[in-house]
Scaffold this active site. Structure first.
Site, PDB file in Angstrom:
ATOM      1  N   GLU A 101      17.934  21.998  -8.934  1.00 40.57           N
ATOM      2  CA  GLU A 101      18.410  23.251  -8.461  1.00 40.57           C
ATOM      3  C   GLU A 101      17.259  23.890  -7.565  1.00 40.57           C
ATOM      4  O   GLU A 101      16.263  23.921  -7.826  1.00 40.57           O
ATOM      5  CB  GLU A 101      18.731  24.158  -9.717  1.00 40.57           C
TER       6      GLU A 101
ATOM      7  N   CYS B 219      23.462  23.755 -13.523  1.00 38.25           N
ATOM      8  CA  CYS B 219      22.749  24.466 -14.656  1.00 38.25           C
ATOM      9  C   CYS B 219      23.758  25.100 -15.426  1.00 38.25           C
ATOM     10  O   CYS B 219      24.644  24.390 -16.271  1.00 38.25           O
ATOM     11  CB  CYS B 219      21.767  25.209 -14.043  1.00 38.25           C
TER      12      CYS B 219
ATOM     13  N   LYS C  50      27.191  27.610  -7.274  1.00 35.80           N
ATOM     14  CA  LYS C  50      27.121  27.926  -8.755  1.00 35.80           C
ATOM     15  C   LYS C  50      28.258  28.896  -9.434  1.00 35.80           C
ATOM     16  O   LYS C  50      28.145  30.054  -8.677  1.00 35.80           O
ATOM     17  CB  LYS C  50      25.863  28.378  -9.162  1.00 35.80           C
TER      18      LYS C  50
END
Lengths: 537, 537
Positions: B44, B147, B111
């Site tokens: 990330e 994540c 994300k």
């Protein structure tokens, strides 16, 4: 429009002191009722204080504040009350307003727009409200809103129009920023027009750590006419009769007066709410410590202010005399302690391992002073004030655990050029006949840290007018290096200043808190990594 | 399942070093290609480093990272690359992943789930992604996630199933917490089952200010079978052939080994990424400074560690000998500087104003030591390490600008009981034949600050096993006073500990950063007001 007497209670709650805040609310509600109010408005989260940060996670805080809310509700009769508090429902915690009347909670509102920028972390804590309520009361239709809701077009104020409200109550914990009061009135006007209703805006006052709330509560008509306005930085009951024409309208303060109000309020409340009765600070004869002492004396009274001159071998004679002069003018408790013996002891102690030279020897003097002030603090219970300004904090022009050692950094958000302007303003404000509080020479002399022979700030930093302009662009406006250079600043100077700012992050992280004045102070407003290899050029 | 060789590049980027991170990405992509990888995965926001906090607002950071992304894309051929970066579109800034192939960016993913709790402020920075992409590649359908997406049921992993993905790539900047690796595997298994697809989980390693990333990258089959797992706290290329059966599976570390790995990694990277080559710390002969020195030596090598014993009139003889013993066992640079002359100088300097007694005299000794270490730091360029543990930091059992003076607080998140456990563990790990690094007496002696005659920690604090249990409940689990008492602790002790924790907030605010180990460290994890009058009982 049926008559309705509104009382906006611009009060100063204390974070965590739920019992005290309940007593505060009761006393202002009683005062309002005596003044014939039909509706009393108290600020955002006044029962817990604001902002309470991770205290929201303490179940006891939630429960005690709900008990306080229900106690207040139970005491209401004909006079209605709007009050801010902490609530929780199935979706999570809520930044809430309640409408209390006739012994009960008759309506609740959960803040729709949760600020999550600058100093604010409300998305961390609260679930976003979606419901909207209009409360019928004495022939009016009253909508409830909270703080950030005011900044949104098409939000609750549009819903208020759709719901037929003729009065929108907006409760606030809106911290001071330089010139924010100008923006605030314009904003309230726009929302009043959007809602097609009177807006009653109630803000808190007082200091809470780095934030200072300035009040500036107001009532604005649907056509934008200002109907009532409270003074800044003071608890105040602002009364207004709906339909009765304009009432009290306080003039907003000028720039220096407003900044002074924030510094004095922040300092007074940090000391008072943390149970300090006195402060101690070092006086160098320079303008930063002179201004800090003057703010402290205005905040706490001269008898609460202890000043110490701590000369070294590099101190000039005017350092001592200007410090003594300032203390005498203001009636502060002043002592002189030469730091020479301790400095000599460290040099002796380290002689075996090569001694201390250059920057190590300079910083040593500042740390001996910091240690001395902390010793006096421990012995006598004074809060230590640091005297560094924003230009120093930005560039790292300070000694960690030296001049940065202390509990409250009074002028941490005041750039050096504003330090001088405030000193001149405060001297000009001195009541006629009284001597100006700050010696003229402290204002006019060339700034020096006096840590080495003949040292001047401008040997190491650009001239302060240039430095402060670059810092405003880089720190407060987040402008890029190339933009700042394009605005006409010398590229090498810009690169040097930016580099200094970036490299001083580790120092700022260990500095004491102090009152926020600018749109971006060093603190929760500006969150940068210490470990950061980004280079701008 | 068509064959696909995946390489998970578990690398250590540096925040802000976009050029360095690009070079890092290139070198691991080249290594992966040489190893025959079809698909290389990088963590990330690896191009900017993570977390970059308010650096996201620098336009130059965004632009440089986009230039790096396009440079990488232009270099891709048959081997595809998934890489994390910072993007921006009409809705705002984006925490993004790109799929690079054949010289171009062939897909992007923003994300969906932005963590905004604990240390995370992603709602402050990023707009939330809503689109979902499945990339066809070599007969596979590959979904991208980032994540926090992994922690959500019914989120992107459900979308991956709906989109017919057979491989979900998840790139991470997932910081270490004690025992999080156990939770992580279970979580990846649940999401693999939810997606009905293989999950390739790639995390970064290394330290970034208070956060330590532990790696622990892995590949898990749709039925939950662990197919590959990388070691913790080391850069590593984890290769796995889809459809080819299990490959390398590293054993997770035990609790003490894992904590040690985090402490060593965090310390090494804080020093290295901030350009320090050496450290200095005070050695008291006690266990906290002994452990801190040992971690520093493991992180940076013994030749980089400078220790100073700084005896006062209250120091016992074993303080000096245990300190010297530790330094000799590990080959550290050790010196002795008695602080008596400087302490005497301060007493003389303040004699005229009543002198220094009690706590003021105790703290003075700690501040003389802090000033001495900072002077050595300034003179020789060492990073000063502080040696306070979490139990001290919690209760304010420390002297501001004294033992808290320094740049990196190695064991700030290690409770005292864990300090002892780690010392015993590290001694037991010593290679056969070598002496254990920590003298036994430093582990077994009763803790004392040695700032007054005959002083012991337990004169002022509850026994450490009781204290640490109460602190875990109050600080880490945010349990209320009444809950903790109900769990069987003495009410008066609980009240005293809670009061100490609440009153020490101002000290913690000025402490240096140090590596986070627990679910709630003192730092960005726990944001409490200093001014806080909430009383629990």
């Amino acid at each position: 429009m049926p008559p309705l007497r509104i009382a906006l209670a611009q009060v100063n709650p204390t974070v965590g002191d739920i019992e005290g805040n309940l007593a505060l609310a009761r006393s202002w509600i009683a005062r309002s009722a005596q003044a014939g109010a039909d509706l009393v408005v108290l600020p955002e989260m006044v029962l817990t204080g604001y902002p309470i940060e991770d205290l929201v996670y303490r179940r006891a805080v939630l429960e005690d504040n709900l008990a306080a809310l229900h106690a207040l509700a139970g005491e209401t009769g004909e006079t209605a009350v709007v009050v801010g508090y902490l609530d929780r429902d199935h979706d999570g915690l809520r930044n809430a307003a309640a409408f209390l009347h006739d012994g009960a909670v008759s309506a609740r509102y959960y803040k729709h727009h949760l600020p999550n920028y600058g100093v604010f972390d409300e998305a961390r804590y609260f679930a976003r409200g979606t419901d909207f309520t209009v409360v019928p009361f004495r022939g009016h239709r009253i909508a409830l809103t909270i703080c950030e809701d005011l900044w949104q077009v098409g939000g609750p104020f549009a819903a208020a129009r759709a719901g037929g409200a003729d009065l929108v109550v907006c409760i606030n914990g809106s911290p001071y920023e330089r010139s924010k009061d100008d923006a605030r009135l314009a904003l309230v006007r726009r929302r009043a027009e959007e809602a097609g209703a009177v807006v009653a805006y109630c803000n808190m006052v007082g200091g809470q750590d780095e934030l200072v709330f300035d009040g500036d509560s107001m009532v604005v008509a649907a056509d934008g006419t200002l109907l009532a306005r409270a003074p800044q930085f003071a608890e105040h009951l602002l009364m207004h009769d709906l339909g009765g024409g304009p009432s009290e309208i306080a003039e907003p303060l000028g720039d220096c007066a407003e900044v002074w109000g924030a510094l004095v309020t922040g300092t007074r409340d940090y000391a008072r709410k943390n149970s300090f009765r006195s402060v101690v600070l070092g006086l160098s004869g320079g303008i930063d410590s002179a201004l800090t002492a003057t703010i402290a004396a205005d905040a706490l009274g001269p008898d609460a202010v202890h000043t110490v001159a701590m000369p070294s071998v590099h101190s000039s004679s005017h350092s001592l005399s200007d410090a003594a002069d300032l203390a005498a003018r203001q009636g502060l408790h002043h002592t002189v302690v030469a730091i020479v013996p301790a400095v000599a002891a460290y040099h002796d102690m380290t002689a075996g391992s090569g001694g201390l030279t250059g920057l190590a020897a300079e910083n040593l003097q500042a740390r001996v002073r910091g240690t001395l002030l902390m010793a006096l603090s421990n012995e006598h219970g004074h809060l230590v004030l640091t005297t560094g300004n924003k230009s120093e904090l930005a560039t790292g022009f300070s000694t960690l655990y030296g001049d940065t050692a202390g509990g409250w950094a009074v002028i941490k958000d005041v750039p050096k050029t504003l330090v001088w302007a405030l000193a001149r303003w405060r001297n000009a404000e001195a009541t006629s006949g009284a001597a100006p509080p700050i010696p003229e020479r402290s204002i006019t002399k060339a700034p020096s840290a006096e840590l080495a022979p003949g040292q001047l700030d401008e040997d190491r930093l650009p001239p302060y007018d240039v430095l402060d302009a670059i810092l405003a662009a880089y720190v407060e406006d987040d402008r890029d290096r190339d933009d700042i250079v394009a605005a006409g600043f010398d590229a090498a100077t810009v690169d040097r200043v930016i580099r200094l700012v970036d490299l001083a992050e580790h120092k700022r992280r260990q500095n004491p808190p102090g009152p926020k004045l600018s749109a971006k102070s060093f603190g929760r407003d500006r969150r940068l990594p210490i470990t950061n290899r980004f280079r701008h050029s």
